[in-house]
Design a protein around this motif. Structure first.
Motif, PDB file in Angstrom:
ATOM      1  N   THR A  89       0.934  -1.017   0.224  1.00 48.86           N
ATOM      2  CA  THR A  89       0.248   0.331  -0.030  1.00 48.86           C
ATOM      3  C   THR A  89       0.637   1.089  -0.494  1.00 48.86           C
ATOM      4  OG1 THR A  89      -1.428  -0.963   1.461  1.00 48.86           O
ATOM      5  CG2 THR A  89      -1.866   1.007   1.308  1.00 48.86           C
ATOM      6  N   ARG A 140       2.558   2.182  -3.154  1.00 54.21           N
ATOM      7  CA  ARG A 140       1.445   2.081  -4.587  1.00 54.21           C
ATOM      8  C   ARG A 140       1.412   3.905  -4.111  1.00 54.21           C
ATOM      9  NH1 ARG A 140      -2.813  -1.926  -6.178  1.00 54.21           N
ATOM     10  NH2 ARG A 140      -1.036  -3.301  -6.986  1.00 54.21           N
ATOM     11  N   LEU A 141       1.317   4.352  -2.809  1.00 48.93           N
ATOM     12  CA  LEU A 141       1.197   4.992  -2.474  1.00 48.93           C
ATOM     13  C   LEU A 141       2.217   6.781  -2.830  1.00 48.93           C
ATOM     14  CD1 LEU A 141      -0.986   5.240   0.671  1.00 48.93           C
ATOM     15  CD2 LEU A 141      -1.589   6.014  -1.808  1.00 48.93           C
ATOM     16  N   MET A 142       3.499   5.685  -2.533  1.00 49.05           N
ATOM     17  CA  MET A 142       4.519   6.909  -2.618  1.00 49.05           C
ATOM     18  C   MET A 142       5.013   7.140  -4.442  1.00 49.05           C
ATOM     19  SD  MET A 142       4.905   8.424   0.150  1.00 49.05           S
ATOM     20  CE  MET A 142       6.624   9.124  -0.522  1.00 49.05           C
ATOM     21  N   GLU A 143       4.599   5.617  -5.003  1.00 50.38           N
ATOM     22  CA  GLU A 143       5.314   5.757  -6.077  1.00 50.38           C
ATOM     23  C   GLU A 143       5.102   6.977  -6.462  1.00 50.38           C
ATOM     24  OE1 GLU A 143       2.998   3.452  -8.743  1.00 50.38           O
ATOM     25  OE2 GLU A 143       4.661   3.469 -10.393  1.00 50.38           O
ATOM     26  N   VAL A 144       4.469   7.697  -7.396  1.00 54.77           N
ATOM     27  CA  VAL A 144       4.651   8.990  -8.030  1.00 54.77           C
ATOM     28  C   VAL A 144       5.675   9.740  -7.616  1.00 54.77           C
ATOM     29  CG1 VAL A 144       2.735  11.114  -8.728  1.00 54.77           C
ATOM     30  CG2 VAL A 144       1.899   9.141  -9.035  1.00 54.77           C
ATOM     31  N   THR A 145       5.129  10.366  -6.415  1.00 55.53           N
ATOM     32  CA  THR A 145       6.743  11.133  -5.788  1.00 55.53           C
ATOM     33  C   THR A 145       7.979  10.043  -5.985  1.00 55.53           C
ATOM     34  OG1 THR A 145       4.147  11.288  -3.945  1.00 55.53           O
ATOM     35  CG2 THR A 145       7.096  11.473  -3.243  1.00 55.53           C
ATOM     36  N   PRO A 152      14.124  10.864 -10.916  1.00 51.64           N
ATOM     37  CA  PRO A 152      15.392  11.716 -12.083  1.00 51.64           C
ATOM     38  C   PRO A 152      15.937  12.732 -12.284  1.00 51.64           C
ATOM     39  CG  PRO A 152      12.673  11.516 -12.633  1.00 51.64           C
ATOM     40  CD  PRO A 152      13.117  11.197 -10.917  1.00 51.64           C
ATOM     41  N   ILE A 153      15.936  14.129 -10.846  1.00 48.35           N
ATOM     42  CA  ILE A 153      17.062  14.661 -10.904  1.00 48.35           C
ATOM     43  C   ILE A 153      17.887  14.539 -10.873  1.00 48.35           C
ATOM     44  CG2 ILE A 153      17.486  16.774  -9.324  1.00 48.35           C
ATOM     45  CD1 ILE A 153      14.455  17.044  -8.347  1.00 48.35           C
ATOM     46  N   PRO A 154      18.766  14.976 -11.144  1.00 51.91           N
ATOM     47  CA  PRO A 154      20.898  14.622 -11.669  1.00 51.91           C
ATOM     48  C   PRO A 154      20.795  14.932 -10.293  1.00 51.91           C
ATOM     49  CG  PRO A 154      19.955  15.846 -13.810  1.00 51.91           C
ATOM     50  CD  PRO A 154      19.063  15.557 -12.884  1.00 51.91           C
ATOM     51  N   SER A 155      21.856  14.461  -9.426  1.00 49.72           N
ATOM     52  CA  SER A 155      22.320  14.789  -7.954  1.00 49.72           C
ATOM     53  C   SER A 155      23.034  16.155  -7.958  1.00 49.72           C
ATOM     54  CB  SER A 155      23.031  13.998  -7.523  1.00 49.72           C
ATOM     55  OG  SER A 155      23.904  13.539  -8.688  1.00 49.72           O
ATOM     56  N   ILE A 156      23.784  16.123  -9.169  1.00 47.81           N
ATOM     57  CA  ILE A 156      24.494  17.579  -9.745  1.00 47.81           C
ATOM     58  C   ILE A 156      23.578  18.659  -9.444  1.00 47.81           C
ATOM     59  CG2 ILE A 156      25.315  18.062 -11.891  1.00 47.81           C
ATOM     60  CD1 ILE A 156      27.537  17.133  -9.356  1.00 47.81           C
ATOM     61  N   ALA A 157      22.455  19.266 -10.320  1.00 39.79           N
ATOM     62  CA  ALA A 157      21.670  19.548 -10.234  1.00 39.79           C
ATOM     63  C   ALA A 157      21.435  20.148  -9.093  1.00 39.79           C
ATOM     64  CB  ALA A 157      19.940  19.397 -11.286  1.00 39.79           C
ATOM     65  N   ILE A 161      21.096  24.538  -5.672  1.00 39.31           N
ATOM     66  CA  ILE A 161      20.451  24.666  -3.873  1.00 39.31           C
ATOM     67  C   ILE A 161      21.211  24.416  -2.539  1.00 39.31           C
ATOM     68  CG2 ILE A 161      18.597  23.473  -2.728  1.00 39.31           C
ATOM     69  CD1 ILE A 161      17.398  22.170  -5.401  1.00 39.31           C
ATOM     70  N   TRP A 178      -4.864   2.977  -7.920  1.00 38.88           N
ATOM     71  CA  TRP A 178      -3.740   3.701  -6.962  1.00 38.88           C
ATOM     72  C   TRP A 178      -2.864   4.585  -7.472  1.00 38.88           C
ATOM     73  CZ3 TRP A 178      -2.976   2.028  -2.717  1.00 38.88           C
ATOM     74  CH2 TRP A 178      -3.037   0.504  -2.286  1.00 38.88           C
ATOM     75  N   SER A 236      -1.500   7.711  -5.867  1.00 43.75           N
ATOM     76  CA  SER A 236      -0.456   8.208  -5.421  1.00 43.75           C
ATOM     77  C   SER A 236      -0.027   9.625  -6.006  1.00 43.75           C
ATOM     78  CB  SER A 236       0.396   6.627  -6.467  1.00 43.75           C
ATOM     79  OG  SER A 236       1.337   7.684  -6.619  1.00 43.75           O
ATOM     80  N   ALA A 245       2.087  12.973  -3.660  1.00 39.75           N
ATOM     81  CA  ALA A 245       2.550  13.386  -4.519  1.00 39.75           C
ATOM     82  C   ALA A 245       2.084  15.220  -3.818  1.00 39.75           C
ATOM     83  CB  ALA A 245       2.956  13.470  -5.581  1.00 39.75           C
ATOM     84  N   LEU A 251      16.230  29.390  -9.277  1.00 46.47           N
ATOM     85  CA  LEU A 251      16.716  28.135  -9.507  1.00 46.47           C
ATOM     86  C   LEU A 251      15.850  27.036  -9.295  1.00 46.47           C
ATOM     87  CD1 LEU A 251      18.790  26.722  -8.301  1.00 46.47           C
ATOM     88  CD2 LEU A 251      19.150  28.009  -6.138  1.00 46.47           C
ATOM     89  N   LEU A 253      15.455  20.420 -14.651  1.00 47.90           N
ATOM     90  CA  LEU A 253      16.506  19.087 -14.995  1.00 47.90           C
ATOM     91  C   LEU A 253      15.458  17.484 -14.642  1.00 47.90           C
ATOM     92  CD1 LEU A 253      19.888  20.889 -13.730  1.00 47.90           C
ATOM     93  CD2 LEU A 253      19.032  19.656 -15.705  1.00 47.90           C
ATOM     94  N   GLY A 254      14.982  17.497 -13.660  1.00 42.90           N
ATOM     95  CA  GLY A 254      14.254  16.867 -13.877  1.00 42.90           C
ATOM     96  C   GLY A 254      13.233  16.219 -14.478  1.00 42.90           C
TER      97      GLY A 254
END
Lengths: 258, 257
Positions: free
Chosen positions: A90, A93-98, A104-109, A113, B10, B14, B18, B224, B231-232
């Protein structure tokens, strides 16, 4: 080691040795004057010099400290989330979108910040390394928890273990070999990210050392740093592969393709 | 309830989770729990995105980053597959050359940046070289591995048909190694994006990396965050596009199994 294996290793060494010798000969013959290249002999001397005045050792300590601190934080967070998502479908599935939105945010971006929030230094580097390490650990430990033999979970239910003990006594030991594979991958990532952050902006460690050598027009020292960074990366990888085989033997191999 | 409806339910839930995280972010920003200098609310970041796209600023930065990424990645793909095919299809090369490449693999590729700067200066060419150099490894090693793992009987068939070495590469080895190669290309895509950002930051090349750094220096946190979000999105969209391409290109293999 059998003679055949020794022969294979010998053959593998021929090319790099030949390249180094040819380069050395060419540099001497042409009295190489360059801002970007130096003959191998001078690189070795520069490396020895950097060892003698401890500058490269301090830089190594700084880089490894940031990389390992970030790796530790990233592993704890990634493991906690991965185990939670692996146990509870559960929640997963709930956290999937988050998760899929942030991952995918490149760590270096995140570097700018982290820079304005924390300034130069260890902290911003550690945060970025931790962010980069969370995802592989999360994904692989989630998969590891899910692939635990269902009968083990049944046993834990039959024993009425409380949740904390179930995680500690059943889930973590059962998933540990594959979690270690994830840790090994993340350790490589941690080193790469730490060096990259230092090269891009952070005046610290090996990355800053190699940038300084370049700006000082010392190609010998710059390439010495490059070689040393390669040695560190290689040694870290070997160390973790050996640890994996020692600790888990064949059990870890099942997760290696993940 | 049928399965399809459950999946969508679902999904919706989800998305709702978010959305509530974004609401939480807005709340934190509104209450100024974190200084607005570092953390703009999602409203300000969104406004900055809209503003950037309507006056064309962000379009040109996005195009710059995509261009660096695409050129470097394509060059790496072509060179990586070609070199990988040459090494992978020859036993001699596999014994003498492949171990050196494996040895170089754990080297953090960004460490090559200073060397590239020394050779090429803070230029577009430097960025392309670095991106291509970084992105070539996964593709090349995957190609070598894919070529080495081709079912030996296929090679035997090729030999009995007296196919030339080129024909063997194109008709037997490449198709059979394509899942490995595509997986390598997907890994490289991420590497290419990261190195594009790093090179833009270092060399001040037009692109999102430069944009986020400038915004940070000027403490324009909304701009920023807009850049980081973009980028994401770039990382997400390119990886989804790659999966779709993989799916398409490998459809013939799935049907064979």
């Amino acid at each position: 080691m059998t003679t055949d294996q020794a022969k294979e290793k010998g053959k593998a060494l021929i090319l790099p040795l030949a390249v180094l010798l040819a380069f050395e000969a060419w540099a001497r013959a042409t009295h190489l004057q360059s801002d970007s290249l130096a003959p191998p002999s001078e690189i070795i001397l520069a490396l020895a010099g950097a060892f003698a005045d401890f500058s490269i050792l301090t830089a190594t300590r700084d880089t490894l400290f940031s990389a390992f601190a970030g790796l530790a934080i990233g592993t704890v967070i990634g493991l906690a989330l991965g185990i939670a998502f692996g146990i509870s479908d559960t929640l997963n599935r709930l956290m999937e979108v988050t998760v899929e939105a942030i991952r995918p945010i490149p760590s270096i971006a995140l570097l700018p910040i982290a820079l304005i929030a924390l300034g130069f230094g260890y902290r911003m580097e550690i945060v970025i390394v931790a962010f980069a390490c969370v995802w592989p650990i999360l994904i692989l430990s989630r998969a590891a928890v899910r692939s635990i033999e269902p009968r083990l979970m049944e046993v834990s239910r039959a024993l009425r273990l409380p949740a904390a003990q179930r995680v500690w006594k059943i889930i973590i030991p059962a998933a540990l070999p594959r979690i270690f594979v994830a840790f090994r991958l993340s350790a490589g990532i941690a080193l790469i990210v730490a060096v990259t952050v230092e090269i891009a902006i952070n005046p610290l460690g090996l990355g800053a050392g190699i940038m300084l050598a370049q700006q000082a027009l010392r190609p010998d020292l710059m390439l010495a740093y490059l070689v040393w960074i390669g040695v560190i990366g290689y040694a870290l990888n070997i160390l973790l592969v050996v640890a994996q085989h020692r600790l888990f033997g064949r059990a870890a191999l099942s997760g290696d393709s993940a | 309830m049928n399965r399809h409806a459950t999946i969508w339910l679902w999904r919706a839930a989800s998305f709702a989770v978010a959305a509530s995280f974004i609401a939480l972010w807005q709340l934190i920003a509104n209450l100024k729990l974190v200084s607005p200098v570092f953390l703009p609310g999602p409203d300000r970041a969104w406004a900055s995105l809209v503003r950037g796209f309507s006056n064309g600023d962000l379009w040109s930065k996005l195009a710059g980053t995509l261009e660096h990424m695409a050129y470097g990645w394509l060059a790496a793909s072509i060179a990586g597959i070609a070199i990988g095919a040459i090494i992978g299809s020859s036993r001699i090369m596999r014994t003498y050359v492949a171990p050196s490449l494996e040895f170089l693999r754990p080297l953090p590729v960004s460490a090559i940046i200073p060397v590239a700067i020394a050779m090429l200066g803070l230029t577009q060419a430097m960025a392309l070289f670095v991106i291509a150099f970084g992105a070539i490894w996964p593709i090349m090693l995957a190609t070598i591995h894919g070529f080495a793992a081709v079912e030996p009987r296929l090679y035997e068939v090729a030999r009995s048909l007296q196919m030339s070495r080129l024909a063997v590469i194109f008709k037997v080895a490449l198709p059979s190694a394509s899942p490995d190669i595509l997986a390598g290309m997907r890994l490289s895509l991420t590497v290419a994006l990261i190195l594009s950002v790093v090179c833009e930051i270092l060399a001040g090349l037009d692109g999102l990396g430069h944009w986020v750094l400038l915004s940070a220096r000027a403490f324009r946190s909304a701009d920023l965050f807009a850049g980081v979000i973009l980028l994401g999105v770039t990382g997400y969209v390119t990886s989804v596009a790659m999966s779709m391409a993989e799916h398409r290109l490998l459809a013939w293999q799935a049907s064979q199994r």
